[in-house]
Motif scaffolding. Structure first.
Motif, PDB file in Angstrom:
ATOM      1  N   LEU A   1      10.378   0.829  10.657  1.00  0.00           N
ATOM      2  CA  LEU A   1      11.255  -0.299  10.966  1.00  0.00           C
ATOM      3  C   LEU A   1      10.494  -1.571  11.288  1.00  0.00           C
ATOM      4  CD1 LEU A   1      14.102   1.418  13.015  1.00  0.00           C
ATOM      5  CD2 LEU A   1      14.357   0.152  10.883  1.00  0.00           C
ATOM      6  N   ILE A   2       9.174  -1.494  11.382  1.00  0.00           N
ATOM      7  CA  ILE A   2       8.389  -2.691  11.692  1.00  0.00           C
ATOM      8  C   ILE A   2       8.539  -3.757  10.601  1.00  0.00           C
ATOM      9  CG2 ILE A   2       6.049  -3.569  12.015  1.00  0.00           C
ATOM     10  CD1 ILE A   2       5.374  -1.016  13.501  1.00  0.00           C
ATOM     11  N   PRO A   3       8.459  -3.410   9.287  1.00  0.00           N
ATOM     12  CA  PRO A   3       8.701  -4.447   8.267  1.00  0.00           C
ATOM     13  C   PRO A   3      10.081  -5.087   8.399  1.00  0.00           C
ATOM     14  CG  PRO A   3       7.713  -2.511   7.261  1.00  0.00           C
ATOM     15  CD  PRO A   3       8.079  -2.125   8.666  1.00  0.00           C
ATOM     16  N   GLN A   4      11.095  -4.287   8.733  1.00  0.00           N
ATOM     17  CA  GLN A   4      12.439  -4.840   8.909  1.00  0.00           C
ATOM     18  C   GLN A   4      12.499  -5.771  10.103  1.00  0.00           C
ATOM     19  OE1 GLN A   4      15.197  -4.097   6.756  1.00  0.00           O
ATOM     20  NE2 GLN A   4      15.903  -5.923   7.806  1.00  0.00           N
ATOM     21  N   ILE A   5      11.852  -5.397  11.184  1.00  0.00           N
ATOM     22  CA  ILE A   5      11.815  -6.242  12.387  1.00  0.00           C
ATOM     23  C   ILE A   5      11.108  -7.564  12.089  1.00  0.00           C
ATOM     24  CG2 ILE A   5      10.876  -6.426  14.731  1.00  0.00           C
ATOM     25  CD1 ILE A   5      11.290  -3.381  14.988  1.00  0.00           C
ATOM     26  N   ILE A   6      10.003  -7.499  11.326  1.00  0.00           N
ATOM     27  CA  ILE A   6       9.259  -8.708  10.968  1.00  0.00           C
ATOM     28  C   ILE A   6      10.095  -9.620  10.069  1.00  0.00           C
ATOM     29  CG2 ILE A   6       7.252  -9.572   9.703  1.00  0.00           C
ATOM     30  CD1 ILE A   6       5.731  -7.099  10.651  1.00  0.00           C
ATOM     31  N   ILE A   7      10.795  -9.027   9.086  1.00  0.00           N
ATOM     32  CA  ILE A   7      11.645  -9.824   8.199  1.00  0.00           C
ATOM     33  C   ILE A   7      12.748 -10.513   8.989  1.00  0.00           C
ATOM     34  CG2 ILE A   7      13.430  -9.620   6.414  1.00  0.00           C
ATOM     35  CD1 ILE A   7      11.670  -7.675   4.951  1.00  0.00           C
ATOM     36  N   ASN A   8      13.363  -9.797   9.919  1.00  0.00           N
ATOM     37  CA  ASN A   8      14.402 -10.409  10.757  1.00  0.00           C
ATOM     38  C   ASN A   8      13.838 -11.579  11.560  1.00  0.00           C
ATOM     39  OD1 ASN A   8      16.106  -8.399   9.837  1.00  0.00           O
ATOM     40  ND2 ASN A   8      15.894  -7.133  11.659  1.00  0.00           N
ATOM     41  N   TYR A   9      12.607 -11.403  12.058  1.00  0.00           N
ATOM     42  CA  TYR A   9      11.974 -12.460  12.854  1.00  0.00           C
ATOM     43  C   TYR A   9      11.677 -13.690  12.000  1.00  0.00           C
ATOM     44  CZ  TYR A   9       8.250 -14.906  15.348  1.00  0.00           C
ATOM     45  OH  TYR A   9       7.472 -15.860  15.936  1.00  0.00           O
ATOM     46  N   ARG A  10      11.186 -13.470  10.773  1.00  0.00           N
ATOM     47  CA  ARG A  10      10.846 -14.602   9.899  1.00  0.00           C
ATOM     48  C   ARG A  10      12.085 -15.331   9.407  1.00  0.00           C
ATOM     49  NH1 ARG A  10       6.000 -12.035   6.093  1.00  0.00           N
ATOM     50  NH2 ARG A  10       4.363 -12.020   7.713  1.00  0.00           N
ATOM     51  N   ARG A  11      13.140 -14.598   9.115  1.00  0.00           N
ATOM     52  CA  ARG A  11      14.371 -15.223   8.617  1.00  0.00           C
ATOM     53  C   ARG A  11      15.219 -15.804   9.741  1.00  0.00           C
ATOM     54  NH1 ARG A  11      17.394 -10.877   4.985  1.00  0.00           N
ATOM     55  NH2 ARG A  11      17.529  -9.972   7.069  1.00  0.00           N
ATOM     56  N   HIS A  12      15.008 -15.319  10.966  1.00  0.00           N
ATOM     57  CA  HIS A  12      15.825 -15.713  12.120  1.00  0.00           C
ATOM     58  C   HIS A  12      17.303 -15.407  11.886  1.00  0.00           C
ATOM     59  CE1 HIS A  12      12.516 -17.560  14.288  1.00  0.00           C
ATOM     60  NE2 HIS A  12      12.163 -18.187  13.175  1.00  0.00           N
ATOM     61  N   ASN A  13      17.568 -14.361  11.134  1.00  0.00           N
ATOM     62  CA  ASN A  13      18.932 -13.854  10.975  1.00  0.00           C
ATOM     63  C   ASN A  13      18.851 -12.417  10.472  1.00  0.00           C
ATOM     64  OD1 ASN A  13      19.511 -13.598   7.900  1.00  0.00           O
ATOM     65  ND2 ASN A  13      18.609 -15.650   8.083  1.00  0.00           N
ATOM     66  N   THR A  14      19.957 -11.709  10.602  1.00  0.00           N
ATOM     67  CA  THR A  14      20.020 -10.312  10.159  1.00  0.00           C
ATOM     68  C   THR A  14      21.195 -10.118   9.210  1.00  0.00           C
ATOM     69  OG1 THR A  14      21.317  -9.716  12.116  1.00  0.00           O
ATOM     70  CG2 THR A  14      18.934  -9.444  12.257  1.00  0.00           C
ATOM     71  N   ILE A  15      21.504 -11.151   8.440  1.00  0.00           N
ATOM     72  CA  ILE A  15      22.633 -11.084   7.514  1.00  0.00           C
ATOM     73  C   ILE A  15      22.390  -9.978   6.490  1.00  0.00           C
ATOM     74  CG2 ILE A  15      23.922 -12.333   5.737  1.00  0.00           C
ATOM     75  CD1 ILE A  15      23.251 -14.915   7.214  1.00  0.00           C
ATOM     76  N   GLY A  16      23.379  -9.114   6.323  1.00  0.00           N
ATOM     77  CA  GLY A  16      23.276  -8.008   5.384  1.00  0.00           C
ATOM     78  C   GLY A  16      22.779  -6.718   6.002  1.00  0.00           C
ATOM     79  N   LEU A  17      22.055  -6.809   7.131  1.00  0.00           N
ATOM     80  CA  LEU A  17      21.598  -5.610   7.821  1.00  0.00           C
ATOM     81  C   LEU A  17      22.757  -5.027   8.625  1.00  0.00           C
ATOM     82  CD1 LEU A  17      19.227  -3.748   8.598  1.00  0.00           C
ATOM     83  CD2 LEU A  17      18.791  -5.270  10.531  1.00  0.00           C
TER      84      LEU A  17
END
Length: 278
Positions: free
Chosen positions: A22-38
């Motif tokens: 889940l670390i790549p997912q956490i990093i992507i959420n941090y970079r995008r500053h949103n969790t749309i679609g998750l």
């Protein structure tokens, strides 16, 4: 097949995969500053699944790696889950920390009680509670992944989820599944738990290839062909008129992911058209 070394090594590799999945997912959420679609429900279901799965693995005397694995799954799932409220619902950091800490402590207390209860039942030759925990964890894990299937069906694309995360998680399932074969006693339910999730992840990867990767490849081929045709036309005109044609790079929307959704492509084209008009 009783091979403790193989069981521990494979189980450790599976635990490592589940530790970083889940670390790549956490990093992507941090970079995008949103969790749309998750899917929030998926992360919460996984966090809940770690409780009975942990109790099941501990009561079943699985190798140490498989006993620790569900605890890591619960922690990372809770972190990813609370990101949805932080980025999308604009919760404060303090509120997120207090909320997720309370839930984590609650889950830890429940799992501890379940472990003692299950071990007590095993000593009295009552194995059905252990089997029940395994079934509940399998259902929760599968339900979490199935939630993404509904989102794929609605939007006709795989969105909001990191394919690196999916690949690592699937690899963790495979190593954990194989490690069960080297346990002193072959556990059928344990095999079902890991195999069911692996099959579901393969389906998500296949959907990503069909809905996301295939259109992306077609678009790249079409753009390349159009670019070659326009370059040949400019060269012929320049030679015939005696005019020097300097090739310029137009603003092409960059992509942070190989798998771009149709909606993002349309949005990018619209922005380019507006810039050209302006």
């Amino acid at each position: 097949m009783d091979v403790p070394i193989a069981a521990n090594v494979l189980g450790t590799i599976g635990a490592v995969c589940w530790s970083i999945q889940l670390i790549p997912q956490i990093i992507i959420n941090y970079r995008r500053h949103n969790t749309i679609g998750l899917q929030r429900s998926m992360m919460l279901l996984w966090a809940c699944a770690g409780v009975p799965l942990g109790a099941y693995n501990i009561a079943g005397n699985f190798n140490v790696a498989l006993q620790i694995q569900p605890q890591i799954l619960t922690v990372l799932s809770l972190i990813t889950w609370i990101q949805c409220y932080y980025y999308d619902d604009k919760w404060t950091v303090m509120k997120c920390c207090l909320f997720v800490s309370a839930i984590g402590a609650f889950f830890g207390g429940i799992e501890t009680g379940l472990v003692f209860a299950l071990k007590s039942g095993v000593e009295r030759d009552r194995h059905w509670p252990v089997i029940l925990m395994g079934v509940i964890s399998a259902v929760l894990l599968s339900a979490g992944v199935l939630r993404h299937y509904w989102d794929i069906y609605i939007h006709r694309t795989v969105r909001g989820i990191s394919f690196i995360f999916v690949a690592i998680d699937a690899a963790g399932d495979v190593f954990s599944l194989v490690s069960v074969f080297f346990q002193p006693k072959l556990d059928i339910l344990g095999m079902v738990i890991y195999a069911s999730e692996f099959v579901l992840w393969c389906g998500v990867i296949a959907c990503g290839g069909y809905f996301n990767l295939r259109p992306w490849i077609r678009q790249k081929i079409r753009v390349r062909k159009e670019g070659e045709g326009s370059c040949e036309g400019q060269t012929v005109d320049g030679v015939g008129n005696g005019v020097s044609n300097d090739l310029s790079l137009h603003q092409v929307p960059s992509s942070t992911s190989v798998f771009r959704t149709p909606s993002s492509v349309v949005g990018s084209r619209s922005s380019v058209r507006l810039d050209t008009i302006g």
